[in-house]
Motif scaffolding. Structure first.
Motif, short mmCIF file in Angstrom:
data_model
loop_
_atom_site.label_atom_id
_atom_site.label_comp_id
_atom_site.label_asym_id
_atom_site.label_seq_id
_atom_site.Cartn_x
_atom_site.Cartn_y
_atom_site.Cartn_z
N TRP A 141 -3.43 7.17 -3.55
CA TRP A 141 -2.09 7.15 -2.65
C TRP A 141 -1.31 8.35 -2.47
CZ3 TRP A 141 -0.53 2.72 -1.18
CH2 TRP A 141 -1.07 1.51 -2.11
N ILE A 144 -2.62 8.11 0.98
CA ILE A 144 -2.56 7.19 2.17
C ILE A 144 -0.47 8.02 2.36
CG2 ILE A 144 -2.11 4.89 2.24
CD1 ILE A 144 -4.50 4.68 0.26
N VAL A 145 -0.29 7.67 1.66
CA VAL A 145 1.12 8.56 1.88
C VAL A 145 1.24 9.79 2.62
CG1 VAL A 145 4.01 9.54 1.08
CG2 VAL A 145 1.87 7.68 -0.29
N THR A 148 0.33 7.98 6.15
CA THR A 148 1.37 7.26 6.19
C THR A 148 2.26 8.19 6.91
OG1 THR A 148 0.81 6.40 4.55
CG2 THR A 148 2.86 5.64 6.55
N VAL A 183 6.86 -0.62 4.86
CA VAL A 183 6.17 0.61 4.79
C VAL A 183 5.15 0.05 3.25
CG1 VAL A 183 6.13 2.76 4.48
CG2 VAL A 183 7.07 1.98 6.45
N TYR A 184 5.52 -0.04 2.41
CA TYR A 184 5.44 0.11 0.88
C TYR A 184 4.55 -1.61 0.99
CZ TYR A 184 5.39 -1.02 -4.01
OH TYR A 184 4.67 -0.69 -5.07
N GLN A 187 1.19 -0.48 3.38
CA GLN A 187 0.31 0.05 2.55
C GLN A 187 -0.17 -0.12 1.98
OE1 GLN A 187 3.25 3.69 1.40
NE2 GLN A 187 2.84 4.91 2.89
N TRP A 190 -3.17 -2.13 3.80
CA TRP A 190 -4.57 -1.55 3.89
C TRP A 190 -5.03 -0.48 2.86
CZ3 TRP A 190 -6.05 4.16 4.23
CH2 TRP A 190 -6.07 4.30 4.97
N LYS A 191 -4.29 -0.34 1.55
CA LYS A 191 -4.95 0.48 0.56
C LYS A 191 -6.34 -1.11 -0.20
CE LYS A 191 -5.01 3.47 -2.81
NZ LYS A 191 -5.81 2.58 -4.34
N HIS A 256 2.69 5.59 -6.19
CA HIS A 256 3.04 5.34 -4.91
C HIS A 256 5.11 5.64 -4.62
CE1 HIS A 256 2.53 1.71 -1.90
NE2 HIS A 256 2.83 2.44 -1.00
#
Lengths: 320, 509
Positions: A141, A144-145, A148, A183-184, A187, A190-191, A256
């Motif tokens: 995470w 990924i964050v 973003t 956004v949450y 994500q 996407w993941k 996350h």
């Protein structure tokens, strides 16, 4: 001839049953089988059930140096604090809203994607797509964050630069409460999207090909075949996964959310997991953290039981 | 049939044994105490010391320096490193599970579980022993009192500089735009405006801002600026013993307005509320901003980071800004009143007085001039050179960062030694930090007790922090902020005030 055999069969059965009753589960007879269970059994007792005993500290003012035996019992004090805390309803709402969004927006996607991949006839193309969409699952995470952040930040973020270039106002995705949920969920999609298709793809491969052939004979096209053959065939898998998903309802992923949380989106971003960390563990309030965790667990259990019952009513097997 | 059963039983027993062995091996590892505990320690014997310590760098140090330190202090040190970012949960769980070491570095003395375990007598009271050791005896009475909890000193305090914060500004940009070094907040605003609007880097693009800040109201710009506006350090106590939290003072409101103006006019990076420290420093090093508020000694780092990217960078350090222009109003907050934490010795590990004395001697030895040099600069000739003025120059920065830097936060004392940095910026920042001490604003509630603060303090503080950010970003107006303060008071703030006032009264009488 048939009769005596039947009689002896029956007597054998009763004998067996009696034996079971007498020796208790036939431990001697099935020694090896029990031995095989033993490691798994021990695992659950030692790592799952034994630690559960620690939940009693939710009813104590637990002080580590006094231990569980020495700490003061305070009854429902921590529960009262949790339920009267002004943030309680905010936490509950945020957790439930994100959970609902997770079910509504994320859950159907892997099914759709699996169905689409199933229709791809070109083997190499299908396999490469599958491999590529698995990759994000293996990223943490934090990564990924951070990605973003690079895309969405106001100062030099790719997306905002694009918006500015076409003359639109910049949007503070990361510091506004309106965008947090989008956004949450984005994500998560996407993941996990690619990874989640695995089980559905596996389920689809065991669908009897004769059914497809029969449907074709009846003149069904691709859409019809998907709707009337594939989907009903994987229905039990979908239901099972849905129940399991609901079971982890309130586990929205501490890491996350903690990475996304900041002072400006807290009113929609604070969930039970982050609250346990900041209000409980960081302050060393072990009893209070346990209380919040216990409450979360109970809500999750109730939801699983409800959804399981619902599944059975709908004629499915459920998970237990 | 029987044979099989017996065999199976045997296998089962074996399996069980192995499982139990495995389990006991796991738990055994955690509680393995230091060797030879129980035997009385001889002052001059080689000490076996385990140390639960905080790591401020990305990776733990290599053995090179450690071996030297062990040699000098006649000890065998076993570190357990806890990354600074996760220290709260890790220290709390270590305390909760009693998996400690001979020395435990406790940096968060305002954390309730740390406070509770200190008060519970889990650790040795070291006050009676300090004066027996030459270096420890030098710890001032003030420091000892500040580091005490309810009047007892539960460890050797880390002695930090009182107030380390100030402003770092691009000198070359000031010169280019014909500006003077600012000394008031209004002049600082003007510099921020010019850095944003007048193209200080001369590339013809609108790509610079004045300030670059990070998502931290304390160690970022906000708290330092608030000192310039005369805000107290967390709490203010009046002559008649009334306590006021900083966010209920005029200075705090002025600072919020100042930050709001910076934000709205674009003189500060617009995403400062989500910017991490490394990103902040990168942006400064890349020449995207010209004003950095933080620890003054960060300037040396900033300049290092800018090498090869912004080779024209020249920096000026400022620590005398006021909002009024009067020298008399100079003030700067002191982080934790200059206490960096405690080196504590748990009774469960350090079993008796003799053992405590040996460990204290070890801490005393850490304060020796040559051990300080080791932990600060490394090994002479390998990591640094020193001239006849005792000025040290790092030769190999990469090697130093890898092998030496991780130790620097473990030094029980950071200044007041003969050896010093030859780097002009570092020298200048050391001087300014020493200056700051004269204007330091202490937190009068630092060593006071409040039960409500211990249990709910940080939750309550979140209300204020969130409201402050929202005010600065224009999402809340003054009435909205006041409402947040009201809610703070109602949900426990009033109780905190009352408890602190009572505790303060008790100390005064």
């Amino acid at each position: 001839m048939a009769k005596p055999v039947n009689v002896s069969d029956a007597s054998l059965l009763t004998h067996d049953r009696q034996a079971v009753r007498k020796r208790g589960f036939g431990v001697r007879k099935h020694m090896l089988l029990y031995l095989m269970i033993l490691p798994g059994f021990l695992y659950f007792v030692v790592f799952k059930y034994f630690p559960m005993g620690g939940l009693v500290i939710a009813f104590q003012d637990y002080q580590p140096y006094r231990g569980i035996m020495g700490s003061e019992w305070v009854g429902f004090k921590h529960f009262i604090r949790l339920f009267t805390e002004p943030t309680f309803f905010m936490l509950l709402r945020n957790t439930l809203v994100l959970f609902a969004m997770n079910i509504v927006f994320f859950f159907p996607l892997p099914i759709i994607l699996a169905l689409m991949l199933n229709e791809v006839r070109h083997k190499f193309f299908k396999n490469s797509i599958q491999t590529i969409i698995y990759i994000p699952h293996f990223m943490s995470w934090v990564i990924i964050v951070s990605i973003t952040y690079v895309f969405l930040t106001v100062d030099g973020g790719v997306l905002n630069e694009l918006l500015a270039a076409v003359g639109l106002p910049k949007i503070s995705f990361l510091t506004s409460s309106e965008w947090l949920r989008t956004v949450y969920i984005g994500q998560i999609i996407w993941k996990e999207l690619g990874w989640s298709t695995i089980i559905y793809l596996a389920a689809i491969t065991v669908v009897d090909t004769q059914l497809y052939e029969a449907a074709e004979m009846d003149g069904a096209g691709r859409l019809r075949k998907t709707w009337h053959v594939t989907l009903p065939a994987i229905r039990p898998v979908i239901i099972t996964l849905l129940i399991l998903k609901i079971g982890s309802t309130l586990d929205l992923g501490f890491e996350h959310m903690y990475l996304l949380l900041n002072s400006l989106n807290r009113e929609v971003a604070e969930i039970f997991d982050t609250y346990i960390y900041t209000a409980g563990l960081k302050n060393g309030q072990l009893s209070y953290s346990t209380t919040v965790g216990l409450f979360k667990g109970v809500v999750g259990l109730v939801l699983v039981m409800l959804s399981n019952r619902l599944a059975k009513k709908m004629g499915e097997d459920g998970v237990y | 049939m029987k044979k099989v059963a017996r065999k199976a039983r045997k296998t089962g027993a074996l399996l069980l044994c192995t499982t139990i062995l495995l389990l006991s091996a796991c738990s055994g590892g955690a509680s393995s105490n230091q060797a030879a505990s129980g035997e009385p320690y001889d002052e001059n014997s080689k000490a076996n010391i385990s140390w639960l310590n905080i790591l401020h760098t990305a990776s733990p140090p290599t053995e090179t320096i450690l071996n030297k330190i062990e040699e000098k202090t006649n000890s065998d040190i076993q570190f357990s490193w806890i990354p600074d970012a996760s220290k709260e949960e890790r220290i709390n769980t270590s305390l909760a599970s009693d998996s400690l070491a001979d020395i435990v570095t406790l940096t968060m003395l305002d954390n309730s579980s740390v406070r509770n375990s200190l008060k519970s007598g889990l650790f040795w009271d070291v006050e009676p022993y300090l004066n027996d050791y030459p270096n420890l005896a030098k710890i001032s009475e003030d420091t000892r009192r500040s580091a005490s909890i309810s009047g007892t000193l539960y460890g050797v305090p880390f002695q930090k500089d009182l107030a380390r914060n100030g402003i770092t500004i691009r000198k070359d940009w000031l010169d280019k735009l014909g500006l003077e070094t600012p000394h008031t907040t209004a002049e600082l605003m003007e510099v921020a405006r010019a850095f944003t609007e007048d193209d200080p880097d001369g590339n013809g693009k609108d790509d610079t801002t004045g300030f670059v800040d990070r998502s931290d109201l304390t160690y970022g710009a906000f708290k330092t600026l608030s000192s310039y506006f005369g805000t107290p350090n967390i709490w203010e106590v009046s002559a008649d013993g009334k306590m006021t939290p900083e966010f209920m003072t005029q200075g705090y409101a002025d600072t919020m307005d100042y930050m709001k103006e910076l934000y709205q006019k674009g003189y500060i990076n617009q995403d400062f509320a989500v910017t991490a420290k490394t990103d902040q420093q990168q942006k400064f090093a890349q020449g995207r901003a010209g004003i950095y508020v933080g620890a003054i000694f960060d300037s040396k780092n900033l300049l290092n980071m800018a090498k090869g990217i912004q080779d024209d960078m020249e920096l000026v350090l400022v620590n005398d800004i006021t909002s009024t222009g009067n020298e008399a109003d100079r003030a700067i907050w002191a982080a934790n009143n200059g206490i960096g934490g405690l080196l504590s010795f748990p009774r469960s590990e350090v079993k008796d007085e003799a053992e405590l004395k040996r460990v204290l001697k070890f801490v005393n030895d850490l304060l020796d001039e040559d051990v300080y040099a080791l932990m600060t600069y490394g090994i002479e000739g390998t990591h640094y050179t020193v001239d006849d003025q005792d000025a040290a120059t790092i030769i190999d920065t990469d090697l130093w960062q890898q092998e030496v830097q991780p130790f620097s936060a473990s030094r029980p004392k950071e200044s007041g030694f003969k050896i010093h940095d030859a780097d002009p910026l570092k020298k200048e920042s050391d001087k300014l930090i020493a200056d700051n001490a004269d204007y330091a604003v202490l937190n009068p509630a630092y060593s006071l007790e409040s039960e409500t603060y211990n249990t709910q303090g940080s939750e309550l503080q979140k209300t204020i922090t969130d409201a402050t950010y929202k005010y600065i970003l224009g999402e809340l107006d003054r009435a909205g902020f006041d409402a947040a303060v009201e809610s703070w008071k109602k949900s426990g703030g009033d109780a905190i005030i009352a408890e602190y006032e009572a505790a303060y009264k008790e100390i005064q009488s």
